[in-house]
Motif scaffolding. Structure first.
Motif, PDB file in Angstrom:
ATOM      1  N   LEU A  15      38.284  29.167  35.218  1.00 10.88           N
ATOM      2  CA  LEU A  15      38.846  30.328  35.883  1.00 10.88           C
ATOM      3  C   LEU A  15      38.389  30.307  37.335  1.00 10.88           C
ATOM      4  CD1 LEU A  15      40.550  32.847  35.416  1.00 10.88           C
ATOM      5  CD2 LEU A  15      38.433  34.113  35.009  1.00 10.88           C
ATOM      6  N   LEU A  16      39.340  30.181  38.238  1.00  9.02           N
ATOM      7  CA  LEU A  16      39.044  30.094  39.662  1.00  9.02           C
ATOM      8  C   LEU A  16      39.453  31.418  40.307  1.00  9.02           C
ATOM      9  CD1 LEU A  16      40.572  26.559  40.265  1.00  9.02           C
ATOM     10  CD2 LEU A  16      38.323  27.164  39.378  1.00  9.02           C
ATOM     11  N   LEU A  17      38.492  32.155  40.787  1.00  5.66           N
ATOM     12  CA  LEU A  17      38.771  33.486  41.300  1.00  5.66           C
ATOM     13  C   LEU A  17      38.934  33.486  42.804  1.00  5.66           C
ATOM     14  CD1 LEU A  17      36.257  35.584  39.182  1.00  5.66           C
ATOM     15  CD2 LEU A  17      38.671  35.190  38.753  1.00  5.66           C
ATOM     16  N   GLY A  18      39.978  34.197  43.277  1.00  4.26           N
ATOM     17  CA  GLY A  18      40.143  34.340  44.710  1.00  4.26           C
ATOM     18  C   GLY A  18      39.021  35.165  45.296  1.00  4.26           C
ATOM     19  N   CYS A  19      38.583  36.201  44.600  1.00 11.08           N
ATOM     20  CA  CYS A  19      37.423  36.987  45.015  1.00 11.08           C
ATOM     21  C   CYS A  19      36.232  36.495  44.213  1.00 11.08           C
ATOM     22  CB  CYS A  19      37.650  38.472  44.764  1.00 11.08           C
ATOM     23  SG  CYS A  19      38.865  39.234  45.849  1.00 11.08           S
ATOM     24  N   LEU A  20      35.329  35.778  44.849  1.00 11.40           N
ATOM     25  CA  LEU A  20      34.229  35.166  44.134  1.00 11.40           C
ATOM     26  C   LEU A  20      33.098  36.142  43.866  1.00 11.40           C
ATOM     27  CD1 LEU A  20      34.107  31.728  45.955  1.00 11.40           C
ATOM     28  CD2 LEU A  20      35.212  32.317  43.802  1.00 11.40           C
ATOM     29  N   GLN A 114      35.488  17.341  42.147  1.00 15.05           N
ATOM     30  CA  GLN A 114      35.978  18.718  42.106  1.00 15.05           C
ATOM     31  C   GLN A 114      37.503  18.729  42.118  1.00 15.05           C
ATOM     32  OE1 GLN A 114      35.585  21.403  45.607  1.00 15.05           O
ATOM     33  NE2 GLN A 114      34.469  22.750  44.209  1.00 15.05           N
ATOM     34  N   LEU A 115      38.087  19.529  41.230  1.00 15.59           N
ATOM     35  CA  LEU A 115      39.511  19.822  41.280  1.00 15.59           C
ATOM     36  C   LEU A 115      39.663  21.081  42.129  1.00 15.59           C
ATOM     37  CD1 LEU A 115      40.495  19.164  37.561  1.00 15.59           C
ATOM     38  CD2 LEU A 115      41.075  17.755  39.541  1.00 15.59           C
ATOM     39  N   LEU A 116      40.219  20.918  43.311  1.00 19.37           N
ATOM     40  CA  LEU A 116      40.294  22.020  44.277  1.00 19.37           C
ATOM     41  C   LEU A 116      41.697  22.605  44.302  1.00 19.37           C
ATOM     42  CD1 LEU A 116      38.819  23.636  46.485  1.00 19.37           C
ATOM     43  CD2 LEU A 116      39.686  21.947  48.126  1.00 19.37           C
ATOM     44  N   ALA A 117      41.785  23.916  44.006  1.00 22.07           N
ATOM     45  CA  ALA A 117      43.056  24.645  44.052  1.00 22.07           C
ATOM     46  C   ALA A 117      43.099  25.451  45.348  1.00 22.07           C
ATOM     47  CB  ALA A 117      43.187  25.566  42.855  1.00 22.07           C
ATOM     48  N   THR A 118      44.154  25.250  46.126  1.00 19.68           N
ATOM     49  CA  THR A 118      44.282  25.966  47.405  1.00 19.68           C
ATOM     50  C   THR A 118      45.641  26.650  47.491  1.00 19.68           C
ATOM     51  OG1 THR A 118      45.106  23.959  48.500  1.00 19.68           O
ATOM     52  CG2 THR A 118      42.744  24.397  48.632  1.00 19.68           C
ATOM     53  N   GLY A 127      37.258  25.813  43.310  1.00 20.69           N
ATOM     54  CA  GLY A 127      37.202  24.509  42.676  1.00 20.69           C
ATOM     55  C   GLY A 127      36.590  24.543  41.297  1.00 20.69           C
ATOM     56  N   ALA A 128      36.839  23.467  40.520  1.00 20.48           N
ATOM     57  CA  ALA A 128      36.279  23.299  39.191  1.00 20.48           C
ATOM     58  C   ALA A 128      35.728  21.890  39.065  1.00 20.48           C
ATOM     59  CB  ALA A 128      37.350  23.540  38.130  1.00 20.48           C
ATOM     60  N   THR A 129      34.609  21.743  38.363  1.00 22.57           N
ATOM     61  CA  THR A 129      33.980  20.437  38.189  1.00 22.57           C
ATOM     62  C   THR A 129      34.812  19.538  37.282  1.00 22.57           C
ATOM     63  OG1 THR A 129      31.767  21.340  38.505  1.00 22.57           O
ATOM     64  CG2 THR A 129      31.925  19.250  37.321  1.00 22.57           C
TER      65      THR A 129
END
Length: 240
Positions: A15-20, A114-118, A127-129
């Motif tokens: 789960l990649l959150l825009g607000c970290l 890292q798999l980076l979603a932009t 990102g996710a490992t």
């Protein structure tokens, strides 16, 4: 880039959150999240490639285009093409190719990429490992070589599993060979196993300690003849 020291390898949703930070997200901030569903480790030798299925999904009040790419990868490792979730769509499943160049200068070992979603339109990125295991190229003798199936094994810490080691014999070689495991940690191990004369396949039991760190462990299966000649092949133990 150097490989990591060995440290779960399941198909995992990140789960990649825009607000970290929750403290930074006010009620006026648009909701935004991205989820990546992918296996979190792949093992390859130089010159190999494999398809990797990735599902990219998003929940957002402002759904712009999301692009997923591989970052922090060792030299010669690529994931292409990028996975693109078009603006306005909720999810997409794609199968890009993970490849290792035959000429890579990266050392064999474990790499944490890292798999980076932009989402550039909404100024979001997370990102996710994703573990990439570079196995050493198998080493053969003129009259015999070995391979292992499967080449990547998932085990919970404390478990063991048998793999099948195939011995390819040539030039009349029929001798006994002994299988051993070279591991960077004593917590992943195997007892020496004899492959009888003329035999072309042998079960080989690989085990883990309960205290094994939960990351992929790159190991090497070694077959040694009675006169000391060796053939090798790589085996990844995914400890979870």
């Amino acid at each position: 880039m150097s490989p990591l020291n060995p440290m779960p390898v399941l198909r995992r949703s990140f789960l990649l959150l825009g607000c970290l930070l929750a403290a930074a997200c006010t009620s006026d901030t648009p909701f935004y999240s991205v989820q990546v569903d992918v296996i979190d480790a792949v093992s390859l030798t130089p010159g190999e490639s494999t398809p990797v299925e990735i599902t990219l999904s998003r929940v957002s009040d402002t759904p712009g285009e999301v692009r997923l790419s591989l970052e922090n990868e060792p030299e010669g490792v690529t994931l292409s093409p990028d996975v693109i979730l078009p603006a306005g769509e909720d999810s997409i499943t794609a199968t890009p190719t993970l490849a290792v160049a035959a000429t890579t200068t990266a050392e064999a070992g474990l790499y944490r990429t890292q798999l980076l979603a932009t989402d550039e339109a909404n100024d979001r990125a997370a990102g996710a490992t994703f573990f990439v295991v570079l196995l050493a190229t198998p080493a053969a003798q003129p009259d015999f070589s070995i391979s292992v199936e499967p080449r990547q094994v998932n085990l919970f810490a404390g478990q063991s599993q048998q793999v099948t080691v195939a011995v390819t014999r040539a030039e009349g070689f029929t001798g006994v060979v002994t299988l051993t495991l070279e591991s960077p940690t004593s917590r992943v191990f195997a007892a020496p196993t004899t492959v009888p004369a003329g035999t072309t396949a042998q079960l080989f039991l690989v085990a883990t300690d309960r205290a094994t760190t939960r990351v992929p462990v790159p190991t090497t299966v070694v077959a040694t003849t009675e006169d000391g000649r060796r053939a090798t092949t790589g085996l990844t133990i995914n400890v979870r």
